[in-house]
Design a protein around this motif. Structure first.
Motif, mmCIF file in Angstrom:
data_model
loop_
_atom_site.group_PDB
_atom_site.id
_atom_site.type_symbol
_atom_site.label_atom_id
_atom_site.label_comp_id
_atom_site.label_asym_id
_atom_site.label_seq_id
_atom_site.Cartn_x
_atom_site.Cartn_y
_atom_site.Cartn_z
ATOM 1 N N ASP A 90 -1.075 6.708 14.713
ATOM 2 C CA ASP A 90 -2.170 6.506 13.770
ATOM 3 C C ASP A 90 -2.452 7.966 13.292
ATOM 4 O O ASP A 90 -2.807 8.200 12.045
ATOM 5 N N ASP A 91 -2.801 8.758 14.321
ATOM 6 C CA ASP A 91 -3.170 10.097 13.781
ATOM 7 C C ASP A 91 -2.108 10.599 12.856
ATOM 8 O O ASP A 91 -2.534 11.619 11.978
ATOM 9 N N LYS A 92 -1.064 10.731 13.320
ATOM 10 C CA LYS A 92 0.189 11.374 12.452
ATOM 11 C C LYS A 92 0.199 10.774 11.210
ATOM 12 O O LYS A 92 0.485 11.516 10.131
ATOM 13 N N CYS A 93 0.020 9.396 10.896
ATOM 14 C CA CYS A 93 0.022 8.800 9.619
ATOM 15 C C CYS A 93 -1.089 9.388 8.519
ATOM 16 O O CYS A 93 -0.780 9.513 7.695
ATOM 17 N N ASN A 94 -2.272 9.442 9.440
ATOM 18 C CA ASN A 94 -3.288 10.002 8.508
ATOM 19 C C ASN A 94 -2.972 11.376 8.046
ATOM 20 O O ASN A 94 -3.516 11.864 6.881
ATOM 21 N N TRP A 95 -2.670 12.196 8.761
ATOM 22 C CA TRP A 95 -2.298 13.350 8.675
ATOM 23 C C TRP A 95 -1.303 13.682 7.368
ATOM 24 O O TRP A 95 -1.408 14.387 6.477
#
Length: 403
Positions: free
Chosen positions: A333-338
């Motif tokens: 999730d963190d990578k997608c937001n970034w």
């Protein structure tokens, strides 16, 4: 042959006596005491032999004198073999000696003591020169008579104590005038070829005269020079020879020599057998203990106990698995937001978006963006990119406005 009525010349009578003596007394053995011993520079030796009543002249020529095993001197009681000869110029007779040996055991002991003292002065018997007998020899050379009792005793003892040792029987004379040379030759051969880890020099018992070859200088020298450790086992316990003093170890008997070279092997196998017995007892005792412990439980009890033991580990494994999945999802999730943020930033700088607001993009014939009029010349072909297409144009003129 001659008549008592006929007068003879002295030389004729001498010739008759010479013929009688030399033809009939050409192989005699004689004992007597040496006196007036005179070695000549030629190598010949001259002396007289005497007893309580008579004296006879004697000579030993160089070829025979060089083979003497001792150094004769006045007073020695000796036994010689040879033949009678007449010396015509003096009309005297003498014995021409082919061999000479000391007569009597007392004389032999005197000779051996003389040699012993001389070898000791040369350092042949020094303890600090003795080599260590190998603890676990695998190749043992035995120099002896192949038909004597000594070799049978050694083989019997060694085979009964350590059957895997490699015995090398090196046959040799062990008695007689040529035995000393033969034994020394065998010692040197074994050293030259590196045949063994240790050498046993041996024979059975016998008289002092029988064992004298083991005290010959040539053999003692070979023993001292040997790179391979040597055990001397000559005769019975009361017998001795000079090789006993020169060797690295003296065994009282041939059997004692065999025991010496296998003593560590025997102890090694005794210790190995004892250790194997202890290990066998320990393992069997552990098996018995496990059997006793498992015997009080049924199959169901063991399975239940195993499940009880295994349950905490299974629970910890499930929890760890769930925690790992949560961690992986959060990380994704963190990578997608970034990535979404970066895409939005890139979209702000998209040239197409600027063009859609009424701006255009100009490129030269090589496809380079034209950002200033200073790089454009009349007649240059340019392409103007608009929102819905592009225009091909030729520059008619260029006006540069100063900033």
């Amino acid at each position: 042959m001659f008549s008592s009525t006929k007068a003879l010349q002295v030389s004729e009578l001498t010739q008759i006596i010479q013929k009688l003596l030399e033809e009939n007394l050409n192989d005699i053995c004689l004992e007597g005491e040496i006196s007036n011993y005179r070695p000549a520079s030629s190598g010949h030796v001259y002396f007289t032999l005497k007893d309580n009543h008579s004296v006879i002249s004697a000579v030993m020529f160089r070829s025979s004198a060089s083979a003497l095993r001792f150094r004769p001197k006045d007073g020695d009681f000796v036994k010689v073999t040879g033949r009678l000869s007449v010396y015509p110029p003096r009309g005297s007779y003498q014995i021409v000696c082919d061999t000479m040996d000391l007569a009597g055991e007392g004389q032999l002991l005197a000779i051996l003591e003389q040699r012993k003292q001389r070898f000791a002065q040369l350092g042949y018997f020094d303890a600090n020169k003795k080599k260590q007998i190998p603890s676990y020899p695998e190749r043992i050379a035995i120099i002896t008579s192949p038909t004597g009792a000594a070799i049978r005793d050694i083989q019997r003892v060694i085979k009964s104590r350590y059957d895997n040792v490699h015995l090398i029987v090196v046959p040799s004379l062990v008695q007689g005038n040529e035995a000393g040379d033969a034994l020394a030759k065998r010692v040197r051969q074994i050293n030259r070829l590196g045949l063994a880890d240790v050498i046993i020099l041996t024979r059975g018992g016998g008289s002092l005269e029988d064992l004298i070859c083991f005290s010959e200088e040539i053999l003692v020298q070979a023993v001292v020079d040997s790179r391979i450790p040597i055990i001397s086992a000559v005769g019975h316990e009361i017998d001795w020879a000079l090789t006993d003093f020169a060797a690295d170890y003296r065994a009282a008997t041939p059997s004692a020599a065999a025991e010496k070279v296998t003593e560590n092997w025997l102890n090694f196998y005794d210790r190995l057998y004892s250790a194997s017995q202890d290990m066998r007892y320990f393992v069997q005792n552990q098996i018995d203990q496990v059997r006793k412990m498992t015997g009080i439980f049924s199959k169901q009890d063991i399975q239940r106990s195993f499940q009880i033991y295994l349950q905490p580990f299974q629970q910890r494994l499930d929890e760890a698995k769930e925690q790992l999945m949560r961690h992986i999802k959060q990380n994704l999730d963190d990578k997608c937001n970034w990535l979404n943020i970066r895409l939005a930033q890139l979209e702000e700088f998209n040239p197409q978006k600027i063009i859609r607001r009424g701006y255009s993009l100009i490129k030269d014939e090589e496809g380079n963006i034209v950002s200033t009029s200073k790089i454009v010349n009349p007649q240059d072909r340019l392409t103007i990119h608009l929102q819905d297409g592009h225009i091909e144009t030729v520059v008619q003129g260029v006006t540069n406005e100063e900033q």
